[in-house]
Each structure stands twice: as C-alpha cells, then as structure tokens.
Design a protein around this motif. Structure first.
Motif, PDB file in Angstrom:
ATOM      1  N   ASP A  72      17.544  43.716  -3.600  1.00  0.00           N
ATOM      2  CA  ASP A  72      18.187  42.727  -4.464  1.00  0.00           C
ATOM      3  C   ASP A  72      17.228  41.593  -4.813  1.00  0.00           C
ATOM      4  O   ASP A  72      17.246  41.057  -5.925  1.00  0.00           O
ATOM      5  CB  ASP A  72      19.430  42.141  -3.769  1.00  0.00           C
ATOM      6  CG  ASP A  72      20.609  43.099  -3.765  1.00  0.00           C
ATOM      7  OD1 ASP A  72      20.639  44.002  -4.618  1.00  0.00           O
ATOM      8  OD2 ASP A  72      21.492  42.942  -2.904  1.00  0.00           O
ATOM      9  N   ARG A  76      15.070  46.473  -7.458  1.00  0.00           N
ATOM     10  CA  ARG A  76      15.532  47.743  -6.899  1.00  0.00           C
ATOM     11  C   ARG A  76      14.618  48.898  -7.254  1.00  0.00           C
ATOM     12  O   ARG A  76      14.387  49.793  -6.451  1.00  0.00           O
ATOM     13  CB  ARG A  76      16.961  48.002  -7.370  1.00  0.00           C
ATOM     14  CG  ARG A  76      17.954  47.018  -6.753  1.00  0.00           C
ATOM     15  CD  ARG A  76      19.126  46.716  -7.636  1.00  0.00           C
ATOM     16  NE  ARG A  76      19.870  45.559  -7.107  1.00  0.00           N
ATOM     17  CZ  ARG A  76      20.613  44.768  -7.849  1.00  0.00           C
ATOM     18  NH1 ARG A  76      20.718  44.967  -9.151  1.00  0.00           N
ATOM     19  NH2 ARG A  76      21.251  43.750  -7.310  1.00  0.00           N
ATOM     20  N   SER A 123      22.522  51.398  -5.556  1.00  0.00           N
ATOM     21  CA  SER A 123      22.601  50.112  -6.253  1.00  0.00           C
ATOM     22  C   SER A 123      22.116  50.245  -7.693  1.00  0.00           C
ATOM     23  O   SER A 123      22.684  49.632  -8.609  1.00  0.00           O
ATOM     24  CB  SER A 123      21.781  49.053  -5.510  1.00  0.00           C
ATOM     25  OG  SER A 123      20.420  49.434  -5.422  1.00  0.00           O
ATOM     26  N   LYS A 192      17.431  43.172 -10.407  1.00  0.00           N
ATOM     27  CA  LYS A 192      17.442  42.435  -9.147  1.00  0.00           C
ATOM     28  C   LYS A 192      18.550  41.402  -9.188  1.00  0.00           C
ATOM     29  O   LYS A 192      19.099  41.096 -10.258  1.00  0.00           O
ATOM     30  CB  LYS A 192      16.093  41.763  -8.884  1.00  0.00           C
ATOM     31  CG  LYS A 192      15.685  40.759  -9.949  1.00  0.00           C
ATOM     32  CD  LYS A 192      14.357  40.085  -9.604  1.00  0.00           C
ATOM     33  CE  LYS A 192      13.206  41.038  -9.707  1.00  0.00           C
ATOM     34  NZ  LYS A 192      11.893  40.343  -9.542  1.00  0.00           N
ATOM     35  N   GLY A 193      18.902  40.874  -8.032  1.00  0.00           N
ATOM     36  CA  GLY A 193      19.905  39.821  -7.967  1.00  0.00           C
ATOM     37  C   GLY A 193      19.265  38.465  -8.206  1.00  0.00           C
ATOM     38  O   GLY A 193      18.038  38.341  -8.305  1.00  0.00           O
ATOM     39  N   GLU A 387      24.780  41.284  -8.463  1.00  0.00           N
ATOM     40  CA  GLU A 387      23.705  40.610  -7.732  1.00  0.00           C
ATOM     41  C   GLU A 387      23.635  41.046  -6.268  1.00  0.00           C
ATOM     42  O   GLU A 387      22.635  40.824  -5.595  1.00  0.00           O
ATOM     43  CB  GLU A 387      23.869  39.096  -7.810  1.00  0.00           C
ATOM     44  CG  GLU A 387      25.136  38.544  -7.156  1.00  0.00           C
ATOM     45  CD  GLU A 387      26.287  38.415  -8.151  1.00  0.00           C
ATOM     46  OE1 GLU A 387      27.211  37.631  -7.875  1.00  0.00           O
ATOM     47  OE2 GLU A 387      26.253  39.120  -9.190  1.00  0.00           O
ATOM     48  N   HIS A 388      24.705  41.653  -5.753  1.00  0.00           N
ATOM     49  CA  HIS A 388      24.709  42.108  -4.359  1.00  0.00           C
ATOM     50  C   HIS A 388      24.692  43.624  -4.269  1.00  0.00           C
ATOM     51  O   HIS A 388      25.031  44.183  -3.217  1.00  0.00           O
ATOM     52  CB  HIS A 388      25.949  41.566  -3.628  1.00  0.00           C
ATOM     53  CG  HIS A 388      25.956  40.086  -3.433  1.00  0.00           C
ATOM     54  ND1 HIS A 388      24.869  39.402  -2.932  1.00  0.00           N
ATOM     55  CD2 HIS A 388      26.915  39.152  -3.679  1.00  0.00           C
ATOM     56  CE1 HIS A 388      25.172  38.101  -2.882  1.00  0.00           C
ATOM     57  NE2 HIS A 388      26.393  37.930  -3.333  1.00  0.00           N
TER      58      HIS A 388
END
Length: 522
Positions: A72, A76, A123, A192-193, A387-388
């Motif tokens: 994150d 990823r 993810s 990405k978060g 984001e998670h």
C-alpha cells in the motif's frame, strides 16, 4: 485508450495475477511429492524435511501483514514484481542445493518472496476491477486458478519426479515468474494508498506474534505441554495482544483494525477461517487414504482429485453470474452446506469402497467451494477502501493461512490419535502410531492381519476427521447467514433524512458511484 482497450487490458492484467498466484500454489503442492526423492538425494533427516516445509510457512505467514502494508505504501505493482523476482531467484537456488541447509535457506527466501507476492495479487485485482459484475468474474477466475494449482500441483510433481530429479519441481517456478514479471511491467498500472507514517513497532509485533503463533500450530501435534511450545504460545499472545492495542492507539496504524467492525469483513474472514480449518487437512488425510489404504501410486492418487478441480471450475464460473442476482450471502451459505454434505459422504468411505463415492464427495466439495469461496472473498474485499487494499488482502491471506495450518495440525492430531486407538493392543512401536510405517512393516513381514488392521484403523480415523470438517463448514455457514449482509438498491430519503441503502446499517458498506464498495463513514 478506448474503453474496449481498457477492458481488454484489465483481463490481461488478471492473467498476470493468476500466473503469480499459480506459481505459489503449485510450488507448495509439488513439494509434497518431491519429499521422498530429495530425502534420499540430500541425505536429509526427518527434522531436515520438517524444516524444509515449515521454514517457508513461518516466514510467509509471519511477514504477510507487514508486506501488505508495504505494498500500500510503496506500490502494489512494485512489490508484486519484487516478490516474483525473489521467489524466482530463490527457486533457482533451491534447484542447486547440495545439502539440507542450503535448501532450507532457499525456502526461507521463497517464503519472503511469497509474502511480498500474495497480498499484492488480490489488492491489485480489486483496484483494477471496480465494476462489481466484472470483479465477481475476475475473482472467480482467480479462485479457479488457485484450485487448479492446488489439485494439479501433485499431478505435475508426480510427472516431473518420474522423469527428472527432485529439483525440477522448483525449476518450473522460474519461467512462470519471469513471464509474470515481464507482463506486469508492460501491462500493469501502479497503485498505492495515501502516504502514512511508518509503523515499525507494529511491523515488529505482527512478525513476532504471527511467526510464534504459526510455530505453536506446527508443534501442536507433537504435544502441547512442552516448554518450547508453551514459550512460543506466551510470546504469540503477548505480541499479538500488544499489536492490537498499539494499532488502536496510534494515528497511522499499519493495519486498520476498524475493518473488523464491518459485518462483511469480519463475518467473511471468520467464515473463511472455519472453512480452512475444515479443509486444511483434507489433502493430507485423503492422500494417505489413497496411497496406503487403496494402494495407489502418488501419480494415480493425485489424479483422483480431478473431479474436485472440474467442479470448482464449473461452479466458480456459475457462481460469478449467480452472485449478481442472489448476492454473496446465499452463495456462501449454500456452498458451505454443499461442502458439509461432501464431508459427510467422505466420512462414509470404507476400506473396500470403489471410486464412485470418493468422486461424488470430491465433486460436491469442489462445487461447494466454487460457490462459497469467491463469494466470501468478494464480500471481504468489497468492504475494503482502495487505500487499504494491500494490507486488507494480507489480513485475508493471514486468516486463511492460519486456518489452514490449524486445520492440518488439528486434523493430523485427530487422525493420529484415533489411528493409534484403533490399532490392536499387540501392535507396538512406531507402526502403532503411523499408517505408513504400519503398511511398510506389514509388507516386509508379509503380515496381512497387520495390514488389514492398519487400513481399517486409518479409515475410521479419517471418518472422524471428515466429521470434524463437516462441523467446521456448518459453523461457517451459520456465521455467514447471521453476520453477512448484501448491499441493496438505494432508497429515497424520507423527511429530509440522508439517503440510505435498504438493509445496511451504520458502519457497514455502501455502494460507491463507480460500482465499488467503500466503507460508510460513521
């Protein structure tokens, strides 16, 4: 880029994610077939073999939450590619191992690569497929690949071992990993978060706690009341409790534990844990039944799992369409109940039963899993904000890995204890506690009475384990029915109140504008 091209690219990305998943699942399964060959070639002791298997599990499970958080934070795709590279290089090193120590070191590195790789696959999938209908189809395909790898791994391993040396089971990882890396570089966008402060203490506590917990599960069948096991349990409890407290106190936690306040995330996770406890020891028990009780070769025994793979393929595809019409909860409940029926059929297997009952039981198990597992993962990941995505995927993986490891330990202990209790009193030594040893002694001494006693004792012990598996999936079905909620069509606001979704409660997930599911703000 046109919408059609965008859609085509998404499905190409799914192929990359499936390749990444396949390399992990196949590797874990083919190794079980290679154990006798590498034991002889490397002159490995029983303790060496245990560490070859367990070192990977310890590193993989212990690092999952940390690597999910890293994906994150740093990207990823980047973490996926690094994981594939580490896994591929470590596989190459494993093929060159000349002693058990070198192979164990290579397996540790493979565990690191797997921990980097696994959270990133799921993810990326949920961030690429934002449309619910497409996400269900993608999730079904991803699950099918995992199931095919699970069943096909031993078959492939049997073929490779019969024609090449034991290192070939690791060699096949290299081209798959290389193809996945090249495809990821060409096809995948980075995601990405939002930036968050690092949480090094949370990372350390999670690694220590999870590694200790998995160690306890691995050592459990050898006897729980042992100084090393009790010490590891104490470390696991202290570290994990401290981790939970720490993550709820800091402003930027590594793991958003508030996700468990959402019904779909917590209910789906708990259901999957129960399912994995029931399914975890299935291959272990069933493989011994096929090889030692029915006398099949390793390759022939692995081919008996084909009905499981076929059913999973069919019902994963069917479930993707039904999920849009019926929702996740009905599919999970019905799939889990089908799994319970399958366990009941397998529990009735006898020493002289033909393959019909076995194939029916495995087909139903594949059908039930095909309906339930994608629905469960869709429900869990649908409750996760983008984001998670990485750390939430890691949470899901951790729950499943822990459940599977616990299932192997529990079912292994049940089978061993019931087998020992079922053996005649005049049978002593290791043959009283091990089916393989009992069959070996019976063949070497031409003792047909011992052989028949061992086959009957193990079949009864396996029946008890399958009944325990049925209880686990029934419990998972109850949890799914009570806890899970499916999103409903938005209803018009009344008397000036904010619009709500029928059937949703404060704090549960609500539909977003782009078709994905995000947590409702309290």
């Amino acid at each position: 880029m046109s919408e059609n091209m965008t859609g085509a690219r998404r499905w190409l990305i799914l192929i990359v994610l499936c390749l990444a998943t396949l390399v992990l699942v196949v590797d874990n399964m083919v190794l079980t077939v290679a154990v006798p060959s590498l034991t002889e070639s490397l002159h490995a002791s029983a303790q060496n073999i245990q560490w070859v298997l367990d070192s990977y599990i310890l590193v993989f499970a212990g690092l999952l939450l940390t690597t999910g958080s890293l994906s994150d934070r740093f990207g990823r795709r980047r973490v996926l590619i690094i994981g594939l590279a580490v896994f591929g290089v470590a596989s190459a090193v494993a093929t060159l191992a000349s002693n058990p120590g070198e192979l164990i070191a290579a397996r540790v590195a493979m565990g690191l690569g797997g921990a980097l790789l696994m959270p990133s696959t799921l993810s990326i999938l949920i961030t690429v497929f934002t449309d619910e209908a497409e996400r269900r189809k993608a999730m079904a395909a991803w699950t099918v690949v995992a199931m095919v790898g699970l069943v096909g791994g031993p078959v492939l391993g049997g073929v490779l071992i019969s024609h090449f040396w034991w290192g070939s089971v690791f060699l096949i990882n290299i081209p798959i990993a290389a193809l996945a890396i090249v495809s990821a570089v060409i096809l995948m966008p980075e995601s990405k978060g939002p930036w968050r402060k690092p949480d090094p203490l949370g990372a350390i506590l999670s690694i220590v706690g999870l590694t200790s917990a998995v160690w306890v599960i691995i050592e459990f069948p050898k006897g729980f009341v042992r100084p090393g096991t009790l010490g590891a349990l104490a470390v696991a409890v202290v570290a994990l409790v401290s981790f939970g407290i720490w993550e709820t106190r800091i402003a930027h936690p590594m793991v958003p534990l508030q996700l468990f306040k959402q019904r779909n995330f917590s209910g789906g996770s708990f259901s999957l844990a129960l399912v994995q406890i029931g399914n975890g020891g299935l291959l272990l028990v069933m493989t011994q039944y096929l090889q030692f009780v029915l006398g099949y070769s390793a390759l022939k025994a692995s081919l008996c799992f084909i009905p499981l793979a076929i059913a999973a393929l069919i019902f994963n595809t069917l479930g993707a369409g039904l999920g849009m019409k019926l929702g996740n909860r009905p599919l999970m409940v019905s799939g889990l109940l089908i799994c319970a029926v399958a366990f009941g059929i397998l529990a009735d297997l006898g020493v002289d039963d033909g393959l019909t009952k076995l194939f029916v039981g495995l087909f139903l198990l594949g059908a039930g899993s095909g309906l339930a597992m994608p629905a469960a993962i869709t429900a869990i990941m649908g409750a996760v904000p983008p984001e998670h995505a990485g750390v939430s995927s890691a949470l899901n993986d951790t729950v499943q890995q822990t459940g599977a490891a616990l299932g192997v330990a529990v079912m292994g202990t049940v089978v061993t204890s019931r087998f020992t209790a079922g053996m005649p009193a005049d049978v002593t030594g290791i043959a009283r506690h091990s089916l393989g040893e009992a069959v070996g002694v019976a063949h070497s001494t031409n003792n047909s009475v011992l052989l028949e006693s061992a086959r009957n004792a193990f079949t009864h012990a396996a029946s008890v384990a399958y009944v325990a598996g049925a209880v686990g999936v029934i419990a998972a079905a109850v949890v799914s029915f009570v806890v899970l909620r499916d999103s409903k069509t938005p209803v018009a606001p009344a008397d000036g109140e904010p619009g709500t979704e029928a059937g949703t409660e404060p704090g549960t997930e609500a539909g977003s504008a782009d078709g994905s599911l995000v947590p409702a703000e309290a």
